[in-house]
Design a protein around this motif. Sequence first.
Motif, PDB file in Angstrom:
ATOM      1  N   MET A 192       0.837  -1.219   0.000  1.00 33.61           N
ATOM      2  CA  MET A 192       0.000   0.000   0.000  1.00 33.61           C
ATOM      3  C   MET A 192       0.867   1.262   0.000  1.00 33.61           C
ATOM      4  O   MET A 192       0.587   2.232  -0.703  1.00 33.61           O
ATOM      5  CB  MET A 192      -0.904   0.042   1.244  1.00 33.61           C
ATOM      6  N   THR A 193       1.942   1.233   0.838  1.00 27.88           N
ATOM      7  CA  THR A 193       2.774   2.434   0.922  1.00 27.88           C
ATOM      8  C   THR A 193       3.583   2.633  -0.365  1.00 27.88           C
ATOM      9  O   THR A 193       3.724   3.755  -0.843  1.00 27.88           O
ATOM     10  CB  THR A 193       3.733   2.356   2.131  1.00 27.88           C
ATOM     11  N   ARG A 196       1.281   3.793  -3.329  1.00 28.84           N
ATOM     12  CA  ARG A 196       0.364   4.877  -2.921  1.00 28.84           C
ATOM     13  C   ARG A 196      -0.080   5.766  -4.084  1.00 28.84           C
ATOM     14  O   ARG A 196      -1.172   6.271  -4.105  1.00 28.84           O
ATOM     15  CB  ARG A 196       0.988   5.718  -1.799  1.00 28.84           C
ATOM     16  N   LYS A 197       0.818   5.883  -5.078  1.00 28.71           N
ATOM     17  CA  LYS A 197       0.484   6.764  -6.207  1.00 28.71           C
ATOM     18  C   LYS A 197      -0.617   6.165  -7.083  1.00 28.71           C
ATOM     19  O   LYS A 197      -1.267   6.855  -7.853  1.00 28.71           O
ATOM     20  CB  LYS A 197       1.733   7.010  -7.061  1.00 28.71           C
ATOM     21  N   ILE A 199      -3.314   4.781  -6.016  1.00 29.37           N
ATOM     22  CA  ILE A 199      -4.651   4.894  -5.421  1.00 29.37           C
ATOM     23  C   ILE A 199      -5.408   6.053  -6.074  1.00 29.37           C
ATOM     24  O   ILE A 199      -4.898   7.183  -6.120  1.00 29.37           O
ATOM     25  CB  ILE A 199      -4.549   5.074  -3.888  1.00 29.37           C
ATOM     26  N   LYS A 214      -4.345   9.451   1.291  1.00 32.14           N
ATOM     27  CA  LYS A 214      -3.176   8.821   0.645  1.00 32.14           C
ATOM     28  C   LYS A 214      -2.368   8.126   1.737  1.00 32.14           C
ATOM     29  O   LYS A 214      -2.063   8.734   2.767  1.00 32.14           O
ATOM     30  CB  LYS A 214      -2.285   9.894  -0.005  1.00 32.14           C
ATOM     31  N   PRO A 215      -2.011   6.865   1.529  1.00 31.90           N
ATOM     32  CA  PRO A 215      -1.180   6.197   2.534  1.00 31.90           C
ATOM     33  C   PRO A 215       0.170   6.899   2.677  1.00 31.90           C
ATOM     34  O   PRO A 215       0.639   7.564   1.744  1.00 31.90           O
ATOM     35  CB  PRO A 215      -0.992   4.785   1.959  1.00 31.90           C
ATOM     36  N   LYS A 217       4.338   7.302   3.112  1.00 37.17           N
ATOM     37  CA  LYS A 217       5.401   6.750   2.249  1.00 37.17           C
ATOM     38  C   LYS A 217       5.964   5.449   2.820  1.00 37.17           C
ATOM     39  O   LYS A 217       6.447   4.595   2.104  1.00 37.17           O
ATOM     40  CB  LYS A 217       6.540   7.765   2.124  1.00 37.17           C
TER      41      LYS A 217
END
Length: 230
Positions: A192-193, A196-197, A199, A214-215, A217
């Motif tokens: 997920m981290t 993240r872009k 999402i 946004k998750p 980094k």
Amino acid sequence: MVEHLADVPPLLSLLTRSATGQAISTYFNMISHPRQQGEKDGPKQVHLVLLDNGRSQAFADEELRQTLQCIRCGACMNHCPVYTRIGGHAYGTVYPGPIGKMISPHMLGLESTKDLPTASSLCGACGEVCPVKIPIPKILLRLRKESVKAKNSSKVMKGEGASRTTLEAFIWRCWAMIHQMPHLYKAMMWMMTRGRKLIPSKLGPWTKVRTAPKPAKQTLHEILASKGKV
Ligand code: SF4
């Protein structure tokens, strides 16, 4: 409904004090028994007609039964941040406010009332002021649960499962599985981290009035490890 005269004073004083403070409430009726032998007046017969209207459904469940303790003082409405902002008509049912959210699903079924138990911030003000100690937030959570369970799985309530969608049920099942398996959880958090872009910034109706989250980094474990905390 109170059977014995001795039980009336405490309930009546609770009712009026918790409502608007008037001497007596408009919801108060006293019904006497039929005329006794030797009495000169009074009714010959007394018939008490009780309309069920979904109440026996509430009564059949130990937790939901507490809804029927209501003495109609209205204190929960007067303290509810939702009711005080949107008013009574917005609920679309005869009974508004927290008590309406609890009783209407029994009267009308969850198909047409499934949104009512969700119209609460669960701040707990209603439960705190209720003079007969109905655990309102707990019952609202229970009704939410009833509306997302598998259709007709327990037959506790008419319309149970009305809010359930297959996709949402699948997502929550995955969520539960991930949170039960630490390795899978860590792997998912890493993905997920790092992704993240990817999402999307639009997540359905929810992001019509909100910014999509946004998750971070790095995962929390990574951040703590970099600070030597784990
Ligand atoms: S639920 Fe409690 S606070 Fe609300 S109207 Fe009924 S008795 Fe009063």
